[in-house]
Design a protein around this motif. Sequence first.
Motif, PDB file in Angstrom:
ATOM      1  N   UNK A  55       0.809  -1.221   0.000  1.00  0.00           N
ATOM      2  CA  UNK A  55       0.000   0.000   0.000  1.00  0.00           C
ATOM      3  C   UNK A  55       0.838   1.265   0.000  1.00  0.00           C
ATOM      4  N   UNK A  56       1.915   1.310   0.798  1.00  0.00           N
ATOM      5  CA  UNK A  56       2.768   2.493   0.832  1.00  0.00           C
ATOM      6  C   UNK A  56       3.468   2.695  -0.498  1.00  0.00           C
ATOM      7  N   UNK A  57       4.005   1.624  -1.049  1.00  0.00           N
ATOM      8  CA  UNK A  57       4.663   1.727  -2.346  1.00  0.00           C
ATOM      9  C   UNK A  57       3.675   2.151  -3.426  1.00  0.00           C
ATOM     10  N   UNK A  58       2.450   1.625  -3.352  1.00  0.00           N
ATOM     11  CA  UNK A  58       1.427   2.011  -4.330  1.00  0.00           C
ATOM     12  C   UNK A  58       1.119   3.491  -4.227  1.00  0.00           C
ATOM     13  N   UNK A  59       1.021   4.006  -3.009  1.00  0.00           N
ATOM     14  CA  UNK A  59       0.757   5.431  -2.793  1.00  0.00           C
ATOM     15  C   UNK A  59       1.868   6.270  -3.403  1.00  0.00           C
ATOM     16  N   UNK A  60       3.116   5.864  -3.153  1.00  0.00           N
ATOM     17  CA  UNK A  60       4.278   6.610  -3.663  1.00  0.00           C
ATOM     18  C   UNK A  60       4.291   6.594  -5.182  1.00  0.00           C
ATOM     19  N   UNK A  61       4.044   5.418  -5.760  1.00  0.00           N
ATOM     20  CA  UNK A  61       4.110   5.277  -7.210  1.00  0.00           C
ATOM     21  C   UNK A  61       2.956   5.995  -7.900  1.00  0.00           C
ATOM     22  N   UNK A  62       1.752   5.806  -7.392  1.00  0.00           N
ATOM     23  CA  UNK A  62       0.573   6.364  -8.056  1.00  0.00           C
ATOM     24  C   UNK A  62       0.550   7.882  -8.031  1.00  0.00           C
ATOM     25  N   UNK A  63       1.024   8.468  -6.943  1.00  0.00           N
ATOM     26  CA  UNK A  63       0.954   9.925  -6.819  1.00  0.00           C
ATOM     27  C   UNK A  63       2.298  10.603  -7.036  1.00  0.00           C
ATOM     28  N   UNK A  64       3.331   9.829  -7.360  1.00  0.00           N
ATOM     29  CA  UNK A  64       4.631  10.399  -7.692  1.00  0.00           C
ATOM     30  C   UNK A  64       5.293  11.116  -6.531  1.00  0.00           C
ATOM     31  N   UNK A  65       5.270  10.512  -5.344  1.00  0.00           N
ATOM     32  CA  UNK A  65       5.860  11.145  -4.170  1.00  0.00           C
ATOM     33  C   UNK A  65       7.379  11.007  -4.173  1.00  0.00           C
ATOM     34  N   UNK A  66       8.040  12.061  -3.738  1.00  0.00           N
ATOM     35  CA  UNK A  66       9.493  12.020  -3.568  1.00  0.00           C
ATOM     36  C   UNK A  66       9.818  11.289  -2.267  1.00  0.00           C
ATOM     37  N   UNK A  67      11.106  10.888  -2.061  1.00  0.00           N
ATOM     38  CA  UNK A  67      11.470  10.255  -0.779  1.00  0.00           C
ATOM     39  C   UNK A  67      11.114  11.119   0.428  1.00  0.00           C
ATOM     40  N   UNK A  68      11.272  12.439   0.302  1.00  0.00           N
ATOM     41  CA  UNK A  68      10.921  13.329   1.413  1.00  0.00           C
ATOM     42  C   UNK A  68       9.415  13.309   1.660  1.00  0.00           C
ATOM     43  N   UNK A  69       8.630  13.377   0.597  1.00  0.00           N
ATOM     44  CA  UNK A  69       7.174  13.348   0.745  1.00  0.00           C
ATOM     45  C   UNK A  69       6.716  12.005   1.310  1.00  0.00           C
ATOM     46  N   UNK A  70       7.397  10.954   0.918  1.00  0.00           N
ATOM     47  CA  UNK A  70       7.076   9.631   1.459  1.00  0.00           C
ATOM     48  C   UNK A  70       7.278   9.600   2.964  1.00  0.00           C
ATOM     49  N   UNK A  71       8.414  10.139   3.411  1.00  0.00           N
ATOM     50  CA  UNK A  71       8.685  10.152   4.852  1.00  0.00           C
ATOM     51  C   UNK A  71       7.745  11.090   5.590  1.00  0.00           C
ATOM     52  N   UNK A  72       7.316  12.154   4.929  1.00  0.00           N
ATOM     53  CA  UNK A  72       6.368  13.077   5.558  1.00  0.00           C
ATOM     54  C   UNK A  72       5.023  12.387   5.789  1.00  0.00           C
ATOM     55  N   UNK A  73       4.612  11.569   4.826  1.00  0.00           N
ATOM     56  CA  UNK A  73       3.393  10.774   5.009  1.00  0.00           C
ATOM     57  C   UNK A  73       3.549   9.842   6.199  1.00  0.00           C
ATOM     58  N   UNK A  74       4.706   9.208   6.308  1.00  0.00           N
ATOM     59  CA  UNK A  74       4.954   8.293   7.430  1.00  0.00           C
ATOM     60  C   UNK A  74       4.969   9.031   8.758  1.00  0.00           C
ATOM     61  N   UNK A  75       5.499  10.254   8.767  1.00  0.00           N
ATOM     62  CA  UNK A  75       5.529  11.038  10.009  1.00  0.00           C
ATOM     63  C   UNK A  75       4.108  11.364  10.477  1.00  0.00           C
ATOM     64  N   UNK A  76       3.240  11.740   9.544  1.00  0.00           N
ATOM     65  CA  UNK A  76       1.854  12.040   9.932  1.00  0.00           C
ATOM     66  C   UNK A  76       1.110  10.761  10.328  1.00  0.00           C
ATOM     67  N   UNK A  77       1.462   9.633   9.680  1.00  0.00           N
ATOM     68  CA  UNK A  77       0.859   8.360  10.071  1.00  0.00           C
ATOM     69  C   UNK A  77       1.305   7.961  11.471  1.00  0.00           C
ATOM     70  N   UNK A  78       2.560   8.261  11.800  1.00  0.00           N
ATOM     71  CA  UNK A  78       3.092   7.924  13.121  1.00  0.00           C
ATOM     72  C   UNK A  78       2.297   8.609  14.224  1.00  0.00           C
ATOM     73  N   UNK A  79       1.889   9.849  13.957  1.00  0.00           N
ATOM     74  CA  UNK A  79       1.140  10.580  14.974  1.00  0.00           C
ATOM     75  C   UNK A  79      -0.210   9.924  15.257  1.00  0.00           C
ATOM     76  N   UNK A  80      -0.767   9.193  14.285  1.00  0.00           N
ATOM     77  CA  UNK A  80      -2.046   8.514  14.456  1.00  0.00           C
ATOM     78  C   UNK A  80      -1.886   7.115  15.041  1.00  0.00           C
ATOM     79  N   UNK A  81      -0.729   6.483  14.814  1.00  0.00           N
ATOM     80  CA  UNK A  81      -0.587   5.062  15.133  1.00  0.00           C
ATOM     81  C   UNK A  81       0.387   4.762  16.274  1.00  0.00           C
ATOM     82  N   UNK A  82       1.360   5.638  16.475  1.00  0.00           N
ATOM     83  CA  UNK A  82       2.402   5.372  17.475  1.00  0.00           C
ATOM     84  C   UNK A  82       2.154   6.240  18.712  1.00  0.00           C
ATOM     85  N   UNK A  83       1.910   5.641  19.886  1.00  0.00           N
ATOM     86  CA  UNK A  83       1.588   6.419  21.099  1.00  0.00           C
ATOM     87  C   UNK A  83       2.681   7.394  21.518  1.00  0.00           C
ATOM     88  N   UNK A  84       3.928   7.077  21.206  1.00  0.00           N
ATOM     89  CA  UNK A  84       5.032   7.946  21.657  1.00  0.00           C
ATOM     90  C   UNK A  84       5.327   9.066  20.673  1.00  0.00           C
TER      91      UNK A  84
END
Length: 644
Positions: A55-84
């Motif tokens: 799913x993450x790779x599909x998101x990156x490929x389909x929307x043409x995300x750069x490595x930085x944008x990919x990590x930014x998505x993960x950072x916002x996901x972390x705030x929803x999923x990781x308690x710390x």
Amino acid sequence: MGTDTHARSASPTASLTAEIQRVLARVDAHAARSDDTRSGAPERAPAVTGPGIAPLDALVTCFGLTPFERDLVLLTAAHELEPTASARCAAASGDPERAYPTFSLALAALDEPHWSALTPVAPLRRWRIVEQTDESSLTTSRLRLDERILHFLLGSPYLDARLHGQLRRTPVPDALTPSYDLAASRLAEGWTTAMLVEVTGGDLRSRADIAAAAAARSGLGLYSMSAEDIPTEPVERDRFARLWQREAILLPSALLVEAGELERDQRAATEAFLAGVAVPAVVSSEDPLRSERSYGARVAVPRLDDEEQLALWTGEFEDVGLERGELRSLVAQFQLPPHVVRSAAAAVRRRLPDEDELDAAGLAWRAGLDEARIGMDELGRRIAPQAGWDDLVLHERQTNVLREIVAHVRQRATVHQEWGFGDTLRRGLGVTAMFAGGSGTGKTLAAEVMAKELGLDLFVIDLSQVVSKYIGETEKNLRRVFDAAERGGALLLFDEADALFGKRSEVKDSHDRYANLEVSYLLMRMEAYRGLAILTTNMKKALDTAFLRRIRFVVDFPFPAEHERAEIWRRVLPPQAPLKDIAPELLAQLTVAGGSIRNIALSGAFLAAEEGDFLQMRHMLAAARTEYLKLERSLTPTEVRGWV
């Protein structure tokens, strides 16, 4: 067993968690402000690979995300999923109040940062993957991962809730007829050259079935919507378009837009929406849309020929026990789309166990009529045929012509298909007739008798209501009638043909020229119609002989003679009615046609019932006076001589 356990552990959630921890490690490194860490030691952890990261790779490929944008998505996901994550973001930003991801934190902590990642036209904001809670503070406002994107990363795909109510999933049909299958292939092929294709003709369900099959062949699902639900306000329309295009990429899926009769503003909104479509879409409409947009393919719903129809009916009714001859009769009468044939077969299977009167063939015929009349009731007046040949009082020569017309309709499958006349003649195979005569002489009754004999519905179409003063509207109205009637070959009775026909061979102005076109269109459709089409007129002499030559049968309904009027009186008076001294021979002295005779008999019966007395000649006299007032005539002494 061990292999299965390992496969389950490599889930999207587990892989996403590993990626989130890698990004949070960069945030922790930034919080520590360690020169060693900031310089790149330790090295950036490689992205996690495996089946779960799809799913993450599909998101990156389909929307043409750069490595930085990919990590930014993960950072916002972390705030929803990781308690710390909240505490770690606060520590990295140096502000306990900022316990959430921000663009400034991403620029400082993540690899390969670039300012353009958060511009309105960049993928993250254009496709609403990441949203800002406060757009006035670009770098310090909280970044939130869109809920739909979060669930997509977790492997839970669904249609965005903001599109519910506008879109609906269109299922792929279990099977298609060969011609429908070919149409679906052409439609799918069209998407290889353009994002927009079009399917026209047929009914709404048939177009949707073809489009759904085409989407499935392209590896897509299909969602449908009405063009009336496309927002007319530009900002709302752009928001809707972006949401859908994002969904089309995530699902993945194509969109079917059902374009019917649209108001001017709604048509403009639909054209604007389609002009900007960047994902597979198909326009569904009865007629091709006028548009400057290029289509990858324009496919018309094919009309099934008799052999394909026979194969369809045979397959759907194979467990019902119909003979091949019975199936051929059904195919000759009904031109139903595949999904309607399936519905008719299902209705027969439900009714057959409890049916006492009709056999399987009779039930199939009734089911065909039930399905075929859908859409016709709003176009004309349906008459349930009750009258038989004994109810007609006509000269033998007229009755013989009516029976000949019935034979032409009933035996057309034998003559056209089995005997080959359809191949040699090709055109003008429709059974057309004109009934000429004054009001009340039995034209509609004769049509009703024929409909009952043929087991068909009778639809009376008032041509005076169909004819329009606007150019092209009359043809449009007639086409709707014939297209709907084609499904079941109903008996069409076009009343008041004088509203359209006349001496039009000499064109004096544009009105005459367009009237000629309207008449020609009506005759063309009548000649091509699979059922029986009848015109009625009160003024046969006013009709152009060139038009009359194109009608196969012309039946005159003369004003009934006195002995015929007496016979009509005998037939309209029920045997159980309480009659006293009623003399049909005396009643026949009234110089009125059958329609008026029925009115007088019925009115007289009500007068007698109101008095609680027998039905007598004095009641008929009172009813006759009322009828004559309606006809703007006066009773003569000769007409009522010997009555009372």
